[in-house]
Design a protein around this motif. Structure first.
Motif: not given
Length: 295
Positions: A104-114, A261-267, A277-280
């Motif tokens: 998997p290739q991914l990037t991560t942003t914080g909750q408040s990040a654009p 990593v466990i999260g919700i697929a948002e879009d 989205r996984a936590g923040s």
């Protein structure tokens, strides 16, 4: 996304048995055969899935490949078609490169990040949005031909009752110079009832048809595929994909640096990436595998 002109009439090749429809398409790209082309097989002896895995391809399935050379504006090179000849298609030596990385290739942003910035991903990976278009076209073709509503699991699986009934493998074939020579779209659908190997028995399914007219299904699929590949409205394609994607809103898991990593697929964004989205943290997945989890 690499595009084609709508309304093209592809050359059709139909075989009782073939090792792999994608491999046959690759041979067509090596020679001067007219393109686009559709390759159909009632049975494959060496079907391939993502990451070089074998794709179970018994009789009773629908095995289809569409191969084309993109228009110059999207391919970055001349897309003029050579006149058909009887040249041996194995004579030239362009080697394929698949756009499917091994992890998997991914990037991560914080909750408040654009939101992640838009990049020219389609230029680096010409099959990214082609896979999105192929998934939409395949789901629509199944509904039109059978009346059965299948759903898409990001990024390239077709699901019915939470079982995989189809898969898609898109490949970019390049010349030794690095120029894009063609795009290969392979689609396999389990149509008739069948027995699956033990390792697939709990996850694979079929459409449960009593019979299949492969030529008729191929005609519908080709029309829908060419429609989406010719569409200049990328946002419309993504909206249609979102509507058909059963992954959105689900709990999912994926591996990152060896950890789950466990999260919700948002879009799904404009590049076909899955936003989880996984936590923040907001993860942007552009390849790899996810697992759908129960609540």
């Amino acid at each position: 996304m690499p595009q084609i002109k709508n309304g093209l009439k592809p050359t059709i090749y139909h075989f009782d048995t073939l090792s792999s429809t994608n491999d046959y398409a690759r041979e067509l790209l090596k020679g001067d055969k007219p393109l686009p082309a559709v390759i159909l097989a009632d049975h494959q002896t060496a079907g391939r899935g993502r990451r070089g895995r074998s794709f179970f391809s018994p009789e009773g399935g629908f095995y289809y490949t569409y191969v084309f050379r993109p228009e110059p504006a999207t391919a970055g090179q001349s897309a003029s078609q050579p006149e058909p000849t009887t040249a041996d298609p194995s004579a030239s030596q362009p080697e394929p490169t698949t756009a499917d990385p091994s992890a998997p290739q991914l990037t991560t942003t914080g909750q408040s990040a654009p939101p992640p910035p838009t990049t020219n991903q389609s230029a680096a990976d010409p099959t990214a949005l082609v896979t999105i278009a192929a998934a939409v076209a395949a789901a629509e073709a199944v509904q039109i031909y059978t009346g059965i509503d299948v759903r898409i699991k990001w990024v390239n699986d077709l699901l019915l009752d939470q079982r995989k009934v189809g898969g898609i493998l898109c490949e970019a074939v390049r010349l030794p110079s690095g120029k894009l020579n063609g795009i290969i779209i392979g689609i396999g659908i389990n149509c008739l009832p069948q027995e699956f190997p033990t390792e697939l028995a709990e996850i694979a399914g079929t459409l449960g048809l009593k019979e299949i007219d492969r030529s008729a299904l191929a005609a519908v699929l080709t029309e829908r595929l060419q429609f989406w590949l010719a569409s200049p409205f990328q946002s419309t394609l993504i909206d249609r994909y979102r509507a058909l994607c059963s992954t959105l809103g689900r709990r999912v898991s994926f591996l990152r640096n060896g950890e789950t990593v466990i999260g919700i697929a948002e879009d799904v964004n404009e590049l076909g990436n899955l936003l989880v989205r996984a936590g923040s943290d907001l993860f942007t997945l552009n390849s790899g595998e996810i697992s759908l989890l129960k609540w």
